[in-house]
Design a protein around this motif. Structure first.
Motif, PDB file in Angstrom:
ATOM      1  N   ASN A  74       0.755  -1.205   0.000  1.00  0.00           N
ATOM      2  CA  ASN A  74      -0.112  -0.020   0.061  1.00  0.00           C
ATOM      3  C   ASN A  74       0.773   1.325  -0.156  1.00  0.00           C
ATOM      4  O   ASN A  74       0.516   2.227  -0.333  1.00  0.00           O
ATOM      5  CB  ASN A  74      -0.812  -0.038   1.433  1.00  0.00           C
ATOM      6  CG  ASN A  74      -2.005  -0.952   0.925  1.00  0.00           C
ATOM      7  OD1 ASN A  74      -3.092  -0.599   0.234  1.00  0.00           O
ATOM      8  ND2 ASN A  74      -2.042  -2.153   1.444  1.00  0.00           N
ATOM      9  N   GLU A  77       5.230   2.436  -4.439  1.00  0.00           N
ATOM     10  CA  GLU A  77       5.134   2.230  -5.965  1.00  0.00           C
ATOM     11  C   GLU A  77       6.460   1.983  -6.601  1.00  0.00           C
ATOM     12  O   GLU A  77       7.335   2.330  -6.037  1.00  0.00           O
ATOM     13  CB  GLU A  77       4.431   3.621  -6.366  1.00  0.00           C
ATOM     14  CG  GLU A  77       3.164   3.886  -5.888  1.00  0.00           C
ATOM     15  CD  GLU A  77       2.704   5.211  -6.277  1.00  0.00           C
ATOM     16  OE1 GLU A  77       2.044   5.275  -7.269  1.00  0.00           O
ATOM     17  OE2 GLU A  77       2.586   6.053  -5.568  1.00  0.00           O
ATOM     18  N   ASP A  80      10.196   3.422  -6.450  1.00  0.00           N
ATOM     19  CA  ASP A  80      10.225   4.215  -5.121  1.00  0.00           C
ATOM     20  C   ASP A  80      11.769   3.384  -4.205  1.00  0.00           C
ATOM     21  O   ASP A  80      11.844   2.421  -4.361  1.00  0.00           O
ATOM     22  CB  ASP A  80       9.291   3.904  -3.772  1.00  0.00           C
ATOM     23  CG  ASP A  80       7.869   4.772  -4.326  1.00  0.00           C
ATOM     24  OD1 ASP A  80       8.264   5.785  -4.848  1.00  0.00           O
ATOM     25  OD2 ASP A  80       7.021   4.432  -3.703  1.00  0.00           O
ATOM     26  N   PHE A 212      -0.561   6.810   1.096  1.00  0.00           N
ATOM     27  CA  PHE A 212      -1.388   5.980   0.563  1.00  0.00           C
ATOM     28  C   PHE A 212      -2.499   6.411  -0.509  1.00  0.00           C
ATOM     29  O   PHE A 212      -2.430   6.253  -1.612  1.00  0.00           O
ATOM     30  CB  PHE A 212      -2.078   5.068   1.261  1.00  0.00           C
ATOM     31  CG  PHE A 212      -3.525   4.025   0.948  1.00  0.00           C
ATOM     32  CD1 PHE A 212      -3.137   3.188   0.108  1.00  0.00           C
ATOM     33  CD2 PHE A 212      -4.569   4.503   1.308  1.00  0.00           C
ATOM     34  CE1 PHE A 212      -4.183   2.517  -0.663  1.00  0.00           C
ATOM     35  CE2 PHE A 212      -5.546   3.940   0.610  1.00  0.00           C
ATOM     36  CZ  PHE A 212      -5.575   3.049  -0.298  1.00  0.00           C
ATOM     37  N   ARG A 215      -0.884   8.049  -3.796  1.00  0.00           N
ATOM     38  CA  ARG A 215      -0.625   7.091  -4.626  1.00  0.00           C
ATOM     39  C   ARG A 215      -0.991   7.320  -6.300  1.00  0.00           C
ATOM     40  O   ARG A 215      -2.113   7.925  -6.502  1.00  0.00           O
ATOM     41  CB  ARG A 215      -0.781   5.694  -4.508  1.00  0.00           C
ATOM     42  CG  ARG A 215      -0.441   5.090  -3.248  1.00  0.00           C
ATOM     43  CD  ARG A 215      -1.030   3.648  -3.453  1.00  0.00           C
ATOM     44  NE  ARG A 215      -0.593   2.897  -4.331  1.00  0.00           N
ATOM     45  CZ  ARG A 215       0.262   1.978  -4.212  1.00  0.00           C
ATOM     46  NH1 ARG A 215       1.229   1.949  -3.122  1.00  0.00           N
ATOM     47  NH2 ARG A 215       0.813   1.375  -5.508  1.00  0.00           N
ATOM     48  N   LYS A 216      -0.208   7.214  -7.273  1.00  0.00           N
ATOM     49  CA  LYS A 216      -0.519   7.530  -8.434  1.00  0.00           C
ATOM     50  C   LYS A 216      -0.732   6.073  -9.331  1.00  0.00           C
ATOM     51  O   LYS A 216      -1.106   6.245 -10.463  1.00  0.00           O
ATOM     52  CB  LYS A 216       0.941   8.163  -9.372  1.00  0.00           C
ATOM     53  CG  LYS A 216       1.129   9.535  -8.716  1.00  0.00           C
ATOM     54  CD  LYS A 216       2.076  10.384  -9.333  1.00  0.00           C
ATOM     55  CE  LYS A 216       2.427  11.675  -8.766  1.00  0.00           C
ATOM     56  NZ  LYS A 216       2.839  11.355  -7.326  1.00  0.00           N
ATOM     57  N   THR A 217      -0.134   5.238  -8.940  1.00  0.00           N
ATOM     58  CA  THR A 217      -0.497   3.933  -9.327  1.00  0.00           C
ATOM     59  C   THR A 217      -1.465   2.789  -8.651  1.00  0.00           C
ATOM     60  O   THR A 217      -1.459   3.255  -7.276  1.00  0.00           O
ATOM     61  CB  THR A 217       0.698   3.165  -9.618  1.00  0.00           C
ATOM     62  OG1 THR A 217       1.354   3.017  -8.426  1.00  0.00           O
ATOM     63  CG2 THR A 217       1.515   3.936 -10.613  1.00  0.00           C
ATOM     64  N   VAL A 219      -2.737  -0.369  -6.036  1.00  0.00           N
ATOM     65  CA  VAL A 219      -1.994  -1.254  -5.488  1.00  0.00           C
ATOM     66  C   VAL A 219      -1.954  -2.799  -6.056  1.00  0.00           C
ATOM     67  O   VAL A 219      -2.623  -3.136  -6.470  1.00  0.00           O
ATOM     68  CB  VAL A 219      -2.753  -1.230  -3.985  1.00  0.00           C
ATOM     69  CG1 VAL A 219      -1.750  -2.438  -3.179  1.00  0.00           C
ATOM     70  CG2 VAL A 219      -2.621   0.238  -3.375  1.00  0.00           C
TER      71      VAL A 219
END
Ligand code: PMP
Length: 388
Positions: A74, A77, A80, A212, A215-217, A219
């Motif tokens: 979670n 990405e 990272d 969380f 996030r751009k993408t 999970v």
């Protein structure tokens, strides 16, 4: 004569009879009003046990590894940077797990029995920008304890999310999640939490939840995705039923019973009890002439101990003789030295008589293995320490 042996491995542990009885409750539906109340209370009490009043708790079916997976999937990405500070087997596991989600993982490995000095961790955070950092509070393979407070401070100073693997520490070792600024505390039911295996437990800080949200993408793990679980946890905390995956109803009933016990004892009392029993146990083992994996008291866990077998004693024989004397202990776990040491869990509702019986059985096992020592010295030392 009682045929039952005392289970003194580092999880699963011995569970309280009332927790076991609550497991036998006829299974209610997951939307039954009584169960909704139970689940809601369990979520609230997880925050109390972690001393994190503003945290977001998660209770899902799974093991500690799933809790590690849930925190990683979670937050991370692909691309990272993640720093893993490893004190043994479970640190290595976290590094492998994070790579599955595309993290660029750096690992700082502690020398056997020691921690990575906090200055070294800070040096690494100065060198490179990380999104998150993981550490094992108590590594169950080495019985090494990390200084969680310092990790929290570093995380805040360098704006890095900190994930504490507390599978072998939560509800035993001191953790002040909110005060220390730790972003995710994760654990499992079968250790100091005191419930049979099967629950993955987490408390996430507001900062972790914001990471969380940003996030751009999607999970990458469907079962773990907080988008699926967050509405469920929020609903039950608000005493409303909700469904994503069928909750392990009986285990959650047992969790409520055990968390109640823990809070009735008082979390500070519980930290102190583990500290006192852990110290006394280590003193007795040392008095018997055995060396420990942790290099000193500052890095020694209070939830389990990991002594080396003394010279001339083979592991399998000693563990077998201790078992004949009524106590089950665990062998080694760290692959390089697996056959050289054993592990004794002393967490959860463990008490003074459990430890006396365990030291007595270890003395008896050592004697059977023809190891030379002053008979009774372990028992004397542990009683002196406990009476202090
Ligand atoms: N982390 C630590 C520190 C552990 O001790 C364990 C289990 N021994 C795990 C993670 C994994 O937990 P589980 O076996 O419940 O998947």
């Amino acid at each position: 004569m009682k045929a039952r042996k005392l289970l003194m491995i580092p999880g699963p542990i011995e569970f309280e009879p009332q927790v076991m009885q609550s497991m036998a409750t006829p299974t209610p539906g997951h939307t039954a009003p009584n169960f909704v109340e139970t689940f809601g209370r369990a979520l609230e009490m997880m925050k109390e046990v972690c001393l994190c009043p503003s945290g977001q708790p998660f209770i899902v079916a799974g093991t500690g590894t799933l809790a590690m997976d849930m925190a990683a999937s979670n937050i991370v990405e692909s691309g990272d940077n993640a720093l893993v500070v490893s004190t043994g087997y479970f640190g290595e596991r976290y590094a492998e797990l994070l790579k599955r989600y595309g993290a660029n993982v750096d690992i700082l490995k502690a020398p056997l029995g020691d921690v990575v000095p906090i200055e070294e961790v800070e040096g690494q955070l100065k060198k490179k920008n990380y999104k998150l950092m993981t550490f094992t509070h108590v590594d169950t393979s080495t019985a090494v304890l990390n200084d969680a407070k310092s990790f929290g401070e570093l995380g805040q100073k360098y704006d890095v999310l900190t994930i504490l693997d507390g599978v072998c520490s939560v509800a035993g070792e001191e953790i002040r999640q909110e005060e220390w600024g730790i972003d995710v505390v994760l654990t499992a039911s079968q250790k100091a939490i005191g419930v049979p295996p099967g629950l993955a437990l987490l408390v996430a800080s507001q900062k972790a939840m914001k990471a969380f949200d940003n996030r751009k993408t999607p999970v990458a793990n469907y079962y773990c995705d907080w988008n699926n679980w967050l509405p469920i946890m929020r609903a039950y905390e608000n005493r409303k039923p909700a469904y994503f995956g069928t909750p392990p109803v009986n285990l959650i009933i047992a969790l409520e019973a055990s968390l109640k016990n823990i809070l009735n004892e008082g979390i500070e009392n519980r930290f102190n009890r583990h500290l006192k029993l852990g110290r006394a146990f280590r003193s007795a083992i040392k008095a018997l002439g055995l060396n420990m994996i942790p290099v000193n008291e500052n890095v020694s866990a209070n939830t389990l101990s990991a002594p080396y077998y003394p010279e001339g004693v083979t592991g399998g024989e000693l563990v077998g003789q201790i078992s004949k004397a009524g106590i089950i202990v665990a062998g080694g776990l760290l692959s390089d030295i697996k056959s050289k040491y054993f592990r004794v869990g002393h967490m959860g509702s463990v008490n003074r008589s459990d430890l006396l019986a365990t030291i007595g059985a270890i003395e008896s096992g050592l004697k059977d293995c023809k190891y030379k020592f002053e008979s009774g010295v372990g028992l004397k030392v542990i009683q002196d320490c406990l009476n202090e």
